[in-house]
Each structure stands twice: as structure tokens, then as C-alpha cells.
Design a protein around this motif. Structure first.
Motif, short mmCIF file in Angstrom:
data_model
loop_
_atom_site.label_atom_id
_atom_site.label_comp_id
_atom_site.label_asym_id
_atom_site.label_seq_id
_atom_site.Cartn_x
_atom_site.Cartn_y
_atom_site.Cartn_z
N ASP A 66 0.85 -1.11 -0.02
CA ASP A 66 0.06 0.00 -0.02
C ASP A 66 0.91 1.32 -0.07
N HIS A 67 0.24 2.30 -0.30
CA HIS A 67 0.83 3.49 -0.40
C HIS A 67 2.18 3.95 -1.33
N ILE A 68 1.94 2.88 -2.19
CA ILE A 68 2.99 3.39 -3.38
C ILE A 68 2.41 4.45 -4.10
N LYS A 69 3.57 5.24 -4.47
CA LYS A 69 3.61 6.62 -5.29
C LYS A 69 2.70 6.19 -6.54
N ALA A 70 1.78 7.22 -6.72
CA ALA A 70 0.70 7.04 -7.94
C ALA A 70 1.67 6.83 -9.32
N GLY A 71 1.55 5.66 -9.90
CA GLY A 71 2.07 5.59 -11.23
C GLY A 71 3.48 4.56 -11.28
N LYS A 72 3.79 4.34 -9.88
CA LYS A 72 4.83 3.57 -9.74
C LYS A 72 4.93 1.88 -9.63
N ALA A 73 3.38 1.65 -9.55
CA ALA A 73 3.08 0.03 -9.09
C ALA A 73 3.85 -0.75 -10.35
N LEU A 74 3.74 -0.39 -11.79
CA LEU A 74 4.28 -1.09 -12.56
C LEU A 74 5.65 -1.49 -12.60
N SER A 75 6.69 -0.41 -11.94
CA SER A 75 8.07 -0.56 -11.82
C SER A 75 8.24 -1.57 -10.58
N ILE A 76 7.41 -1.25 -9.60
CA ILE A 76 7.52 -2.20 -8.29
C ILE A 76 7.09 -3.70 -8.67
N TYR A 77 6.27 -3.80 -9.58
CA TYR A 77 5.89 -5.22 -10.05
C TYR A 77 6.92 -5.90 -10.82
N ARG A 78 7.60 -4.93 -11.54
CA ARG A 78 8.73 -5.47 -12.51
C ARG A 78 9.89 -5.74 -11.44
N ALA A 79 10.15 -4.77 -10.76
CA ALA A 79 11.48 -5.19 -9.72
C ALA A 79 11.43 -6.21 -8.71
N LEU A 80 9.94 -6.63 -8.60
CA LEU A 80 9.79 -7.65 -7.66
C LEU A 80 9.47 -9.12 -8.27
N GLU A 81 9.75 -8.72 -9.47
CA GLU A 81 9.62 -10.05 -10.54
C GLU A 81 7.92 -10.65 -10.28
N LEU A 82 7.08 -9.97 -10.10
CA LEU A 82 5.90 -10.42 -9.64
C LEU A 82 5.13 -11.32 -10.54
N ASP A 83 5.69 -10.80 -12.00
CA ASP A 83 5.09 -11.68 -13.30
C ASP A 83 5.52 -13.07 -13.02
N LYS A 84 6.42 -13.32 -12.39
CA LYS A 84 6.93 -14.84 -12.46
C LYS A 84 6.08 -15.62 -11.54
N LEU A 85 5.10 -15.15 -10.69
CA LEU A 85 4.45 -15.87 -9.60
C LEU A 85 3.18 -16.62 -10.22
N ASP A 86 2.81 -17.74 -9.68
CA ASP A 86 1.70 -18.39 -10.02
C ASP A 86 0.47 -17.90 -9.63
N CYS A 87 0.46 -17.43 -8.56
CA CYS A 87 -0.82 -16.71 -7.89
C CYS A 87 -1.38 -15.49 -8.62
N SER A 88 -2.57 -14.79 -8.37
CA SER A 88 -3.00 -13.83 -8.96
C SER A 88 -2.32 -12.46 -8.15
N VAL A 89 -2.23 -11.48 -9.15
CA VAL A 89 -1.86 -10.55 -8.47
C VAL A 89 -2.57 -9.31 -9.04
N ALA A 90 -3.24 -8.11 -8.44
CA ALA A 90 -3.66 -7.17 -8.75
C ALA A 90 -3.08 -5.98 -8.73
N VAL A 91 -2.78 -5.31 -9.83
CA VAL A 91 -2.01 -3.79 -9.94
C VAL A 91 -3.33 -2.73 -9.80
N ILE A 92 -3.48 -1.93 -8.84
CA ILE A 92 -4.44 -0.92 -8.91
C ILE A 92 -3.65 0.30 -8.94
N ILE A 93 -4.04 1.19 -9.84
CA ILE A 93 -3.47 2.54 -10.18
C ILE A 93 -4.26 3.51 -9.87
#
Lengths: 141, 305
Positions: free
Chosen positions: A14-41
Motif C-alpha cells: 500500500d501507499h505506492i507513489k501513484a504511477g509507480k506500481a508497474l515498476s515495483i511489479y517488475r522489480a519484484l518480478e511478480l510476473d513470475k508468480l503463479d498466484c493472482s496479482v492485482a495492480v491498482i493504479i
């Protein structure tokens, strides 16, 4: 208003600076997870005006050093039975390894690709990191 | 102290001990002539730097030790693609101590992570050159009698001049030091030195364009060469290389006990007429460099006379 279901067990960033969620998503390599991930901008926030949120539907190991380096103001909520059982505050890590790259053409890392790109926290008040080899500032990967 | 990579690796006490040892070596040279008997120094010079290499080699020889090594990358296994880490590990099987010069910044630090013997940074690109700083500190201490209560002027290439950055960082740790930074706008001290060293510790400094504007205040004038190899563009080098030339005329208002230092080699930034002025100590500085390297080698090897 978009409704995103609450998660039963997992992690909410929570409290991710607006517009930065996708870079966090990439940096944490969340695209490699099997579970569902919601990115809300661009969620309305009393404290921040607008913010981003990431919901991860599993209790994975988050690299808090990476997250702290990217944005130490993010709150990490651990969710069990749809309730937050723990809030983790982040801090700027003393060292980051292979999170950012040194772009200094005179740095030894520019000719020896097997070396880790390591940065140390040089100024905690300003959040300035410097390459441990050449003292240059980091570039985000 | 296991290695010397950055001058700030040394505490003030360690620095003081090193300089005291160097001063004892100067005054009692015979006492130290066999201290390193049976020890080997490897000089790994990936880029040519004759005078730094000779200084290290002369230092080791005066301590009774031996030297081996290479003086350019083309004559070493690096030309076959060997990493700095591997070279350091291999050489540490042959030698008792390594002095490494490398065009890339951080290479000696990498070597220190893998070497089984002490590594001395003998200059890494435009980054650090701690033994030059030790040389400068010993020269100031020997010629001024102190390292505190000084106004120190730096003149010339303050942007790429690593000797300047290291000496500022070191002197900033002593009491009542102030700096005068004399350079063209293109070659000013980088912001990170000003912000993270000078402003952070409230150390007084001012930036001026001309030597004459500062000379009367100075206890030390540190001249530097505008180095061709630090420029990407030759036209910039040619335009700036003659900007700051020290002459006897410019010294007219200088204090009689001011000292002029220069890391050498000089090109033309100090007129030859200045050489015979008693304030010129840059050739004595060369010899202080050898003595302080002797003290460093002994300290890193854990030897005493």
C-alpha cells in the motif's frame, strides 16, 4: 469506482507513489508468480492524494531491501483470513545487490560482466546510493 | 588495516601511525634496510605509470625486498581475457603484497576481495589514488609541521583530478582546515565532494577563477595537471590545458612559508623559474612518496624494524 476483491491470504503493498506500481511489479518480478496479482493504479488516498496498490494472493517472500530502495514509504501488509495481521515499515537498506546498475563507463563493472552491481547507502537523509567500486550514482534496471 | 583502497579506509590514528613511521624511516634509513628481506611486492600495472611503479619498486628495494609484476595490460594475462579477480588470486600465490594500478575505477577493490595478500590501490582511473594522498600528507606534515590549521588551495583540473578529491577528503578530517578551489568553470570540484564532504562537515571553502585572487591566503598551493587522458574530446583539452600556469609573478603576494605541491608529472602549469623558489617542494614530494610507501608496505605486512 472499480472493486477489487479482498484477498484471503497474501500481501498488500500500500501507499505506492501513484504511477509507480508497474515498476515495483517488475522489480519484484511478480510476473513470475503463479498466484493472482492485482495492480491498482491511481486510487484516491486521503494521505497521498493518489496512490497505487498491489495485492498478491499468496504469502511470498518479498525482497524488502529492493522495495525499501525503490520507495521506503510503501507499507507492506501481511494478510491472513482477509485481515491484516502485520504491517511492515520499510527503510533504506545499507546495500543493494543487482537491483540497480552502474552506468559509469569507467567502472570496473563495465568490462567485467560477472561482477555484482552493488550500491551502498552513502547519505541516508537524502537516500543517495553510490557504487561500491566507483562511487557513481545508480541507474534503475 | 588489511588493504589500502581508499584513503578514508584509514582512521586518523592509523594515518598518524603511518606518517610517523615514514618520518622515522626518513631519519633512520639504515634501520629499515632489511625489514622486507625475503618478501615480494607484485606491481600489477594495467596502464603505464612509470613514476608510481618506480616509487613502489624503489620503496620495496630500500626495505630489502624484491619486486615482480607487469607494467601494461598488453604484457599480462589480462590480454587473454583474465578477470581482475582471477589475476589477484593467482598473483597472491606468488607475492606477499600487491600494488595495482588499473584504468577502471574499483578494479583494486575487486582485487582486494579475492587476493590472499594485502592489496594497495596504486590508482584506479579517475577515482582514487591513496598513496598519492599519503605522499601529499607526508609532504605537508614535513614541510609545514602540521596537518591542521591550514588554508589549502587547489588549482587546475579539480573535476577529474583524483589526487585533489582524495586530499580534500583527507584534510577535511583535521581541525580548522579551509579550502580555496581555483579552476575554470569546466573543471570545478564535483558536486558530490562539495555536498558529501565539505558542506556536510561545515568545512569552509570558496571557489575562485584566478590564482591571484587567493594566493595571499594560502598555506599550501596544490597545483595539478590538466590530464589529456581524462577528456573524451581533444578540443576541450587543448582549450583548457594552458589555463592556469604558476609563475614567480603570481607568487608575489604569497606567504613566504607557503608550500607549492604538485603530484607530477608537470606539463607547463608551473613555470621552471618557480623550481628554485624555496616554496617549491614538488620534487621533495616525490621522495616523500617513496618513504610513505615504505611505511605502508611495512604496515600492511605487519613488519617492524
Amino acid at each position: 469506482m472499480i472493486n477489487v476483491d479482498s484477498i484471503e491470504r497474501g500481501i498488500v503493498l500500500d501507499h505506492i507513489k501513484a504511477g509507480k506500481a508497474l515498476s515495483i511489479y517488475r522489480a519484484l518480478e511478480l510476473d513470475k508468480l503463479d498466484c493472482s496479482v492485482a495492480v491498482i493504479i491511481n486510487v484516491k488516498s486521503v494521505k497521498m492524494g493518489n496512490k497505487d496498490i498491489i495485492k498478491i494472493n499468496d504469502r511470498i517472500d518479498i525482497n524488502l531491501d529492493v522495495l525499501g530502495y525503490l520507495d521506503p514509504n510503501i507499507t507492506v501488509n501481511i494478510i491472513e483470513d482477509e485481515h491484516s495481521i502485520e504491517k511492515k515499515k520499510l527503510h533504506l537498506p545499507d546495500r543493494i545487490v543487482n537491483v540497480a546498475v552502474c552506468k559509469n563507463p569507467r567502472c570496473i563493472t563495465s568490462i567485467e560482466p560477472e561482477l555484482d552491481h552493488v550500491f551502498r547507502l552513502a547519505d541516508a537523509t537524502k537516500g543517495i546510493y553510490r557504487c561500491i567500486y566507483c562511487d557513481a550514482l545508480p541507474k534503475r534496471k | 588495516m588489511k588493504h589500502l583502497i581508499d584513503i578514508t579506509d584509514l582512521s586518523l590514528n592509523e594515518l598518524d601511525d603511518l606518517l610517523k613511521l615514514a618520518e622515522d624511516i626518513i631519519r633512520n634509513r639504515n634501520k629499515y634496510s632489511e625489514v622486507c628481506k625475503g618478501k615480494k611486492l607484485a606491481t600489477l600495472f594495467y596502464e603505464p605509470s612509470t613514476r608510481t611503479r618506480l616509487s613502489f619498486e624503489a620503496a620495496m628495494m630500500e626495505l630489502g625486498g624484491n619486486v615482480l609484476g607487469f607494467s601494461s595490460a598488453s604484457s599480462s594475462s589480462v590480454s587473454k581475457g583474465e578477470s581482475v579477480a582471477d589475476t589477484a588470486l593467482v598473483v597472491s600465490k606468488y607475492a606477499d603484497i600487491i600494488a595495482m594500478r588499473h584504468p577502471k575505477e574499483g578494479a583494486p577493490y575487486v582485487a582486494s576481495l579475492y587476493s590472499e595478500v594485502p592489496v594497495i590501490n596504486a590508482g584506479d582511473g579517475g577515482h582514487n589514488h591513496p598513496t598519492q594522498t599519503l605522499t601529499d600528507l607526508l609532504t605537508i606534515r614535513e614541510t609545514k609541521g602540521r596537518l591542521d590549521n591550514l588554508t589549502v588551495g587547489f588549482c587546475g583540473d579539480l573535476k577529474f583530478g583524483r589526487t585533489v578529491h582524495s586530499l580534500i577528503k583527507s584534510l577535511a578530517r583535521y581541525e580548522n582546515i579551509s579550502f580555496v578551489l581555483i579552476s575554470p568553470p569546466e573543471l570545478v570540484v564535483p558536486d558530490y565532494i562539495k555536498d558529501e564532504v565539505l558542506k556536510k562537515s561545515d568545512i569552509p571553502f570558496r571557489e575562485v577563477l584566478n590564482i591571484e585572487d587567493a594566493i595571499a591566503d594560502l598555506d599550501i598551493l596544490y597545483m595539478t595537471r590538466v590530464q589529456k587522458e581524462r577528456f573524451f574530446n581533444e578540443a576541450d583539452y587543448i582549450r583548457l590545458k594552458d589555463t592556469y600556469i604558476l609563475t614567480l609573478d603570481k607568487l608575489a603576494n604569497a606567504k613566504p612559508d607557503m608550500k607549492i605541491l604538485h603530484p607530477l608529472p608537470r606539463v607547463n602549469e608551473i613555470a621552471q623559474e618557480v623550481d628554485s623558489d624555496p616554496r617549491a617542494v614538488y620534487f621533495d614530494q616525490v621522495e616523500y612518496g617513496k618513504f610513505v610507501r615504505e611505511a605502508l608496505i611495512m604496515t600492511l605486512l605487519g613488519l617492524s624494524a
